[in-house]
Design a protein around this motif. Structure first.
Motif, PDB file in Angstrom:
ATOM      1  N   TYR A   1       0.832  -1.206   0.000  1.00 21.65           N
ATOM      2  CA  TYR A   1       0.000   0.000   0.000  1.00 21.65           C
ATOM      3  C   TYR A   1       0.869   1.260   0.000  1.00 21.65           C
ATOM      4  N   GLY A   2       2.003   1.159  -0.685  1.00 20.02           N
ATOM      5  CA  GLY A   2       2.885   2.305  -0.814  1.00 20.02           C
ATOM      6  C   GLY A   2       3.754   2.583   0.395  1.00 20.02           C
ATOM      7  N   MET A   3       3.781   1.663   1.334  1.00 21.72           N
ATOM      8  CA  MET A   3       4.556   1.825   2.558  1.00 21.72           C
ATOM      9  C   MET A   3       5.548   0.678   2.695  1.00 21.72           C
ATOM     10  N   PRO A   4       6.626   0.881   3.464  1.00 18.80           N
ATOM     11  CA  PRO A   4       7.586  -0.201   3.693  1.00 18.80           C
ATOM     12  C   PRO A   4       6.920  -1.374   4.427  1.00 18.80           C
ATOM     13  N   ALA A   5       7.287  -2.576   4.015  1.00 18.37           N
ATOM     14  CA  ALA A   5       6.762  -3.781   4.650  1.00 18.37           C
ATOM     15  C   ALA A   5       7.794  -4.887   4.503  1.00 18.37           C
TER      16      ALA A   5
ATOM     17  N   LYS B   1       3.922 -13.229   2.321  1.00 13.30           N
ATOM     18  CA  LYS B   1       2.889 -12.614   3.158  1.00 13.30           C
ATOM     19  C   LYS B   1       3.528 -11.596   4.095  1.00 13.30           C
ATOM     20  N   VAL B   2       2.959 -10.401   4.136  1.00 13.10           N
ATOM     21  CA  VAL B   2       3.495  -9.331   4.969  1.00 13.10           C
ATOM     22  C   VAL B   2       3.365  -9.721   6.439  1.00 13.10           C
ATOM     23  N   VAL B   3       4.472  -9.617   7.157  1.00 13.89           N
ATOM     24  CA  VAL B   3       4.507  -9.895   8.592  1.00 13.89           C
ATOM     25  C   VAL B   3       4.532  -8.570   9.360  1.00 13.89           C
ATOM     26  N   VAL B   4       5.394  -7.644   8.923  1.00 14.39           N
ATOM     27  CA  VAL B   4       5.578  -6.346   9.581  1.00 14.39           C
ATOM     28  C   VAL B   4       5.381  -5.253   8.545  1.00 14.39           C
ATOM     29  N   PHE B   5       4.695  -4.181   8.940  1.00 12.98           N
ATOM     30  CA  PHE B   5       4.539  -3.050   8.024  1.00 12.98           C
ATOM     31  C   PHE B   5       4.693  -1.743   8.774  1.00 12.98           C
ATOM     32  N   TYR B   6       4.959  -0.698   8.026  1.00  5.94           N
ATOM     33  CA  TYR B   6       5.117   0.646   8.586  1.00  5.94           C
ATOM     34  C   TYR B   6       4.172   1.592   7.866  1.00  5.94           C
ATOM     35  N   LYS B   7       3.463   2.375   8.628  1.00  3.72           N
ATOM     36  CA  LYS B   7       2.535   3.373   8.084  1.00  3.72           C
ATOM     37  C   LYS B   7       2.967   4.718   8.656  1.00  3.72           C
ATOM     38  N   CYS B   8       3.567   5.549   7.811  1.00  7.11           N
ATOM     39  CA  CYS B   8       4.078   6.824   8.316  1.00  7.11           C
ATOM     40  C   CYS B   8       2.941   7.812   8.555  1.00  7.11           C
ATOM     41  N   ALA B   9       3.153   8.673   9.507  1.00  6.11           N
ATOM     42  CA  ALA B   9       2.125   9.645   9.900  1.00  6.11           C
ATOM     43  C   ALA B   9       1.852  10.650   8.791  1.00  6.11           C
ATOM     44  N   GLY B  10       2.908  11.124   8.133  1.00  9.31           N
ATOM     45  CA  GLY B  10       2.761  12.176   7.142  1.00  9.31           C
ATOM     46  C   GLY B  10       1.877  11.818   5.965  1.00  9.31           C
ATOM     47  N   LYS B  11       1.987  10.593   5.495  1.00 13.66           N
ATOM     48  CA  LYS B  11       1.225  10.188   4.315  1.00 13.66           C
ATOM     49  C   LYS B  11      -0.281  10.236   4.564  1.00 13.66           C
ATOM     50  N   PHE B  12      -0.677   9.855   5.784  1.00  9.26           N
ATOM     51  CA  PHE B  12      -2.102   9.778   6.095  1.00  9.26           C
ATOM     52  C   PHE B  12      -2.572  10.908   7.001  1.00  9.26           C
ATOM     53  N   LYS B  13      -1.690  11.904   7.194  1.00  3.95           N
ATOM     54  CA  LYS B  13      -2.014  13.079   8.010  1.00  3.95           C
ATOM     55  C   LYS B  13      -2.491  12.671   9.412  1.00  3.95           C
TER      56      LYS B  13
ATOM     57  N   GLU C   1       2.568   4.239  12.545  1.00  2.09           N
ATOM     58  CA  GLU C   1       2.175   2.926  13.048  1.00  2.09           C
ATOM     59  C   GLU C   1       3.143   1.856  12.556  1.00  2.09           C
ATOM     60  N   VAL C   2       3.523   0.984  13.467  1.00  2.00           N
ATOM     61  CA  VAL C   2       4.234  -0.238  13.116  1.00  2.00           C
ATOM     62  C   VAL C   2       3.247  -1.352  13.419  1.00  2.00           C
ATOM     63  N   GLY C   3       2.934  -2.132  12.395  1.00  5.20           N
ATOM     64  CA  GLY C   3       1.907  -3.155  12.555  1.00  5.20           C
ATOM     65  C   GLY C   3       2.401  -4.534  12.169  1.00  5.20           C
ATOM     66  N   PHE C   4       1.641  -5.502  12.629  1.00 11.41           N
ATOM     67  CA  PHE C   4       1.959  -6.903  12.384  1.00 11.41           C
ATOM     68  C   PHE C   4       0.713  -7.597  11.859  1.00 11.41           C
ATOM     69  N   GLN C   5       0.883  -8.328  10.778  1.00 12.92           N
ATOM     70  CA  GLN C   5      -0.213  -9.076  10.185  1.00 12.92           C
ATOM     71  C   GLN C   5      -0.357 -10.424  10.900  1.00 12.92           C
ATOM     72  N   GLU C   6      -1.380 -11.168  10.532  1.00 11.30           N
ATOM     73  CA  GLU C   6      -1.678 -12.416  11.219  1.00 11.30           C
ATOM     74  C   GLU C   6      -0.565 -13.451  11.118  1.00 11.30           C
ATOM     75  N   TRP C   7       0.370 -13.272  10.207  1.00 14.16           N
ATOM     76  CA  TRP C   7       1.478 -14.217  10.039  1.00 14.16           C
ATOM     77  C   TRP C   7       2.550 -14.008  11.090  1.00 14.16           C
ATOM     78  N   ALA C   8       2.467 -12.923  11.833  1.00 17.02           N
ATOM     79  CA  ALA C   8       3.434 -12.646  12.892  1.00 17.02           C
ATOM     80  C   ALA C   8       3.172 -13.565  14.085  1.00 17.02           C
ATOM     81  N   ASN C   9       4.226 -14.044  14.680  1.00 24.06           N
ATOM     82  CA  ASN C   9       4.113 -14.941  15.832  1.00 24.06           C
ATOM     83  C   ASN C   9       4.045 -14.141  17.126  1.00 24.06           C
ATOM     84  N   LEU C  10       2.976 -13.378  17.271  1.00 21.12           N
ATOM     85  CA  LEU C  10       2.815 -12.537  18.454  1.00 21.12           C
ATOM     86  C   LEU C  10       1.684 -13.005  19.361  1.00 21.12           C
ATOM     87  N   ASP C  11       1.053 -14.114  19.029  1.00 24.48           N
ATOM     88  CA  ASP C  11      -0.073 -14.591  19.826  1.00 24.48           C
ATOM     89  C   ASP C  11       0.304 -14.647  21.306  1.00 24.48           C
TER      90      ASP C  11
END
Length: 146
Positions: free
Chosen positions: A77-81, A88-100, A105-115
C-alpha cells in the motif's frame, strides 16, 4: 455528484499504489533481481518521508534486516513492509505524514508470531524513535519472525 466519504484521498492513493505494486510484482517474477528491486522500492519510500517518519522507518528497516533477516523488504500500500518466504506481509510501517495522522504505526499481520493468550496488540503507535522504542520494536520484530 456527491463526494464519497468512505475513503480519504490518502487511502484511495494507497489502494492505487497497492494495485500498482501487484502489477509490478507480477512482472518482476521471482529471484534475486526481484528481491533487489523490492528492496530499492522499500528504501525509496523511506527516503521520501519527512524527517521524523524517515527516522522511524530507517530504524525499523535496520531492526528487521538485522534481527529478522528472513523477512524480505517490499512495499505494501505504498509503505515499507517485510514479508515471509510465502510473500505474506509480517511487519509493516505506516508513516504519519502520508495519512495526516498524529503518529506513525508499526503493525503486524496475522502471520506474525505474536499470539499471547486470547488478546494481544497488533499495531503500535510510534511518535518518535528513541532507544526504548527501538528496543521494544526489536523484541516484537524478533518474536514476530520466529
Amino acid at each position: 455528484m456527491a463526494k464519497s466519504t468512505t475513503f480519504t484521498e490518502e487511502e484511495k492513493a494507497a489502494m492505487k499504489e497497492a494495485a500498482a505494486e501487484r502489477r509490478t510484482a507480477a512482472k518482476r517474477g521471482t529471484g534475486s533481481k526481484k528481491a533487489e528491486a523490492d528492496l530499492a522500492d522499500c528504501l525509496e519510500k523511506i527516503e521520501a518521508m519527512d524527517d521524523n517518519d524517515r527516522a522511524i522507518g530507517e530504524a525499523l528497516h535496520r531492526i528487521v534486516t538485522t534481527h529478522a533477516p528472513d523477512l524480505a523488504p517490499k512495499t505494501w500500500y505504498g509503505m515499507p513492509a517485510y514479508a515471509n518466504s510465502d510473500g505474506k506481509v509480517v511487519v509493516f510501517y505506516k508513516c504519519a505524514g502520508k495519512f495526516k495522522m498524529r503518529y506513525a504505526e508499526v503493525g503486524f499481520q496475522e502471520w506474525a508470531n505474536l499470539d499471547d493468550g486470547d488478546i494481544w496488540p497488533t499495531v503500535f503507535a510510534v511518535t518518535v524513535m528513541n532507544p526504548a522504542v527501538e528496543e521494544r520494536l526489536t523484541e516484537l520484530v524478533t518474536r514476530a519472525a520466529s
